[in-house]
Write a protein that holds these residues in place. Structure first.
Motif, mmCIF file in Angstrom:
data_model
loop_
_atom_site.group_PDB
_atom_site.id
_atom_site.type_symbol
_atom_site.label_atom_id
_atom_site.label_comp_id
_atom_site.label_asym_id
_atom_site.label_seq_id
_atom_site.Cartn_x
_atom_site.Cartn_y
_atom_site.Cartn_z
ATOM 1 N N THR A 102 0.814 -1.220 0.000
ATOM 2 C CA THR A 102 0.000 0.000 0.000
ATOM 3 C C THR A 102 0.844 1.265 0.000
ATOM 4 O O THR A 102 0.308 2.354 0.150
ATOM 5 N N ARG B 216 -5.911 -3.549 1.044
ATOM 6 C CA ARG B 216 -5.894 -4.395 2.239
ATOM 7 C C ARG B 216 -7.076 -5.354 2.248
ATOM 8 O O ARG B 216 -6.939 -6.518 2.633
ATOM 9 N N GLU C 8 0.088 -1.041 9.809
ATOM 10 C CA GLU C 8 -0.433 -1.966 8.808
ATOM 11 C C GLU C 8 -0.082 -3.412 9.176
ATOM 12 O O GLU C 8 -0.924 -4.313 9.073
ATOM 13 N N MET D 286 -3.037 -6.185 9.899
ATOM 14 C CA MET D 286 -3.256 -7.207 8.877
ATOM 15 C C MET D 286 -2.771 -8.602 9.268
ATOM 16 O O MET D 286 -3.325 -9.598 8.811
#
Length: 505
Positions: free
Chosen positions: A431, A443, A465, A469
């Motif tokens: 990203t 995502r 992130e 994730m």
């Protein structure tokens, strides 16, 4: 009386075929200000900067510098007018030294050009000291980190005496510490009267550094605000047109057997020095294994060893029970590994069309052949389908890839790597450089792949992130895995300590 703008556009328009990239844009930049340009990928921000710099010629409209209308027909003319630009894809000659790269700008200096390398080096060292942009003047550019190369680009702009500086996604490849140093340098430049256009997708950066903010959407200016007039949530709404979910909802997926295993893998970097030191880890079906670490601690080499782009010096890479350690990239792809690479120049040929970039690898090209002949109708249909499904802003499937914004290149890269159904996805900073809406979209795409049972190795410099994730997090330090932790129990301070500890791990 308030001083007039140092840079102004009126009705500026730029088309690429049927795509209207910049649509009658009115823009002002004032002396000593840092003016942020925000917008979704393909909104026209980079194109606007490239027109101002002379890289593209406008179709309509006018550009004014200090109240005088000018025609900036080339980058050389832009530099003569006092405009410098630091591009997202850095424009340096890799096999030359820093000083030699700066010497190439001397032919466009208007007053007292410094023509000998000793003089250039002396001036370079003075600028480094003034602005905190340290880099070895005698170093080969190809041996520098991305952050160091960016400093060279900034020093080039200062060297030619530019007082209008255009920064296109300047933090995309920087660590948090490098970003803080860059901001300090920019603030120093602005305090001396230089004017800065700062293109970014990161709202927190805008709130930290910008004096004014212009938001673009579909080539048009939709808002112009002082930083004090807006909140981060309001900027998100202006950019995307809806509320953005910053935290991705993890899907509960049954974790399966290992689909990728690294057993005591070591490798050297491009200079021949150790980059990976006995790496052992496994990635399971339905899992996202995040890889965290300060840039330059072996993440790039890990990515390349897994995908066949770099040969390990020892150890094994096992894919679904098959040893793929010394296979070539196309062979690794055939075995089921998709590669969302970090740098677009690694994954694409910029002068090729989107359609041709879809079939760069023989494994993918074979999917569109009818016997020995290419079925171009089938290829065209699939390219159009991917452009539509992944929200890629492009004039057509025949558009040169270089005409896409950085974020749209990234979305098309993801589309190409996923459409054929890989078992394992290696995503390196997937990203990076994307606006908040596009990052959310990417995502969620990866989460859907996880739900399908794919194993995802996600390397990211963004700790938030990684935490949002990942199922597990492997922390890299000095080419080793310092620890692998369960993301549910991960503490950001613990991760930071593991990433930065100088002790042997």
């Amino acid at each position: 009386m308030e001083e007039g703008p140092v840079l102004q556009t009126k009705g500026l328009t730029k088309r690429f075929g049927s795509l209207l990239a910049v649509n009658e844009v009115d823009f002002e930049l004032r002396k000593g200000e840092i003016h942020a340009l925000l917008g979704e990928n393909g909104a026209g921000k980079s194109t606007l900067c490239n027109v101002l710099y002379g890289y593209y010629r406008p179709d309509n409209g006018a550009v004014f510098i200090k109240g005088k209308e000018v025609e900036v027909s080339s980058p050389k003319e832009g530099m003569r007018a006092g405009i410098g630009m630091v591009h997202q894809e850095l424009m340096l000659i890799p096999n030359m030294t820093v000083v030699q790269n700066l010497s190439l700008t001397t032919d466009i200096k208007l007053s007292k050009p410094v023509l000998e390398l000793g003089g250039i080096k002396k001036k370079l060292l003075e600028m480094e000291e003034t602005y905190g942009l340290q880099v070895d003047p005698e170093a080969q550019v190809e041996d520098l980190s991305v952050g160091e190369r960016q400093r060279v680009e900034i020093l080039k702009c200062l060297f030619i005496g530019a007082d209008i500086l255009l920064f296109d996604e300047p933090t995309s490849y920087l660590t948090e510490i490098e970003t803080e140093k860059l901001f300090s340098s920019l603030k120093r430049m602005a305090s001396e009267g230089r004017s800065i256009v700062f293109v970014t997708h990161h709202i927190d950066e805008v709130m930290a550094i910008a004096d004014r903010i212009t938001v673009m959407k579909l080539g048009k200016v939709v808002a112009n605000k002082l930083r004090s007039e807006v909140t981060p949530d309001q900027l998100s709404m202006l950019i995307v047109g809806r509320e953005v979910l910053y935290n991705v909802q993890k899907q509960e997926v049954q974790i399966g057997a290992p689909v990728l295993q690294l057993v005591d893998v070591s490798a050297v970097n491009d200079l021949g020095t150790p980059a990976l030191r006995g790496i052992s880890l496994d990635l399971r079906a339905g899992e996202i294994l995040g890889v965290a670490g300060v840039s330059g601690n072996g993440q790039r080499e890990l990515d390349e060893v897994i995908t066949g782009m770099r040969r390990p010096t020892s150890g094994k890479v096992i894919l679904a029970g098959t040893d793929v350690t010394h296979r070539k990239p196309d062979e690794v792809r055939r075995a089921g590994v998709a590669h969302v690479c970090e740098e677009h120049k690694t994954g694409f040929v910029f002068d090729f069309s989107l359609k041709d970039n879809l079939i760069l690898q023989p494994f993918l090209a074979e999917r569109f052949k009818n016997g020995i002949l290419m079925d171009y109708s089938k290829l065209t249909d699939k390219t159009r389908e991917l452009i539509r499904d992944y929200n890629v802003v492009a004039s057509s499937e025949d558009a040169p890839l270089r005409t896409l914004s950085g974020g749209n290149k990234q979305k098309f890269l993801l589309a190409r790597e996923l459409f054929w159904g890989p078992k394992v996805i290696v995503a390196n900073n997937p990203t990076k450089g994307l606006d908040v809406g596009s990052a959310e979209y990417i995502r969620n795409v990866l989460m859907k792949q996880k739900a399908k049972g794919k194993g995802i190795l996600m390397i990211s410099a963004d700790l938030d992130e990684i935490l949002d994730m990942s199922d597990r997090i492997a922390v890299m330090n000095q080419g080793r895995v310092a620890n692998i932790v369960d993301a549910k129990n991960a503490d950001i301070r613990e991760l930071a300590t593991l990433m930065t500890s100088s002790a042997k791990v």
